[in-house]
Design a protein around this motif. Structure first.
Motif, PDB file in Angstrom:
ATOM      1  N   PHE A 120       0.876  -1.177   0.130  1.00 34.81           N
ATOM      2  CA  PHE A 120      -0.062  -0.064   0.028  1.00 34.81           C
ATOM      3  C   PHE A 120       0.733   1.419   0.035  1.00 34.81           C
ATOM      4  N   PRO A 121       0.773   2.045  -1.067  1.00 35.21           N
ATOM      5  CA  PRO A 121       1.402   3.345  -1.067  1.00 35.21           C
ATOM      6  C   PRO A 121       1.111   4.361   0.056  1.00 35.21           C
ATOM      7  N   ALA A 122       2.219   5.133   0.601  1.00 32.49           N
ATOM      8  CA  ALA A 122       1.879   6.337   1.195  1.00 32.49           C
ATOM      9  C   ALA A 122       0.713   7.070   0.755  1.00 32.49           C
ATOM     10  N   GLY A 123      -0.202   7.480   1.564  1.00 37.57           N
ATOM     11  CA  GLY A 123      -1.377   8.370   0.999  1.00 37.57           C
ATOM     12  C   GLY A 123      -2.512   7.519   0.530  1.00 37.57           C
ATOM     13  N   TRP A 124      -2.649   5.788   0.533  1.00 33.22           N
ATOM     14  CA  TRP A 124      -3.539   5.193   0.167  1.00 33.22           C
ATOM     15  C   TRP A 124      -4.680   5.442   1.261  1.00 33.22           C
ATOM     16  N   THR A 125      -5.866   5.946   0.600  1.00 34.74           N
ATOM     17  CA  THR A 125      -7.179   5.957   1.211  1.00 34.74           C
ATOM     18  C   THR A 125      -8.256   5.207   0.646  1.00 34.74           C
ATOM     19  N   GLY A 126      -9.118   4.881   1.743  1.00 38.39           N
ATOM     20  CA  GLY A 126     -10.331   3.999   1.246  1.00 38.39           C
ATOM     21  C   GLY A 126     -10.932   3.544   2.264  1.00 38.39           C
TER      22      GLY A 126
END
Length: 122
Positions: free
Chosen positions: A101-107
């Motif tokens: 999961f890359p930094a800043g992944w939101t969900g």
């Protein structure tokens, strides 16, 4: 089973992570959408400013919002879940799934079967 050894000059390790039961209660997942999902685990190592942080994470069923602050590598050992990115990406996880999961992944995360996951947050 070994406890984490963080003494200078020694390599930290955890044995038998797929069946380990001496977990520490970490609490309820924040920002719930459905159900009460609880987290527990064992910390393997935390460096200066918590970078890196690595360990074993176990999470019970439920659905919640999440935002990943730094790159996080996850190797799912058990369980089933769906991660949905705010941009529409869907990631199905099940035993033996590896996700970065890359930094800043939101969900959101929807755990259907208790997850067991080895992670590294960098």
């Amino acid at each position: 089973m070994s406890d984490v050894n963080t003494t200078a000059g020694f390599t930290p390790y955890l044995e038998d992570v797929s069946r380990r039961t001496d977990l520490v209660e970490w609490g309820v997942q924040s920002d719930p959408l459905e159900g009460v999902s609880r987290s527990s685990g064992r910390l393997l190592f935390k460096g200066p400013d918590n970078r890196p942080e690595t360990g074993l994470w176990v999470c019970t069923p439920g659905r919640w919002r999440l935002s990943i602050p730094r790159d996080e590598l996850c190797h799912f050992l058990a369980g089933r879940a769906t991660y949905r990115n705010d941009d529409g990406e869907v990631i199905e996880v099940y035993p033996n799934t590896l996700v970065l999961f890359p930094a800043g992944w939101t969900g959101e995360c929807d755990v259907r079967e208790t997850l067991r996951n080895v992670y590294m947050l960098v």
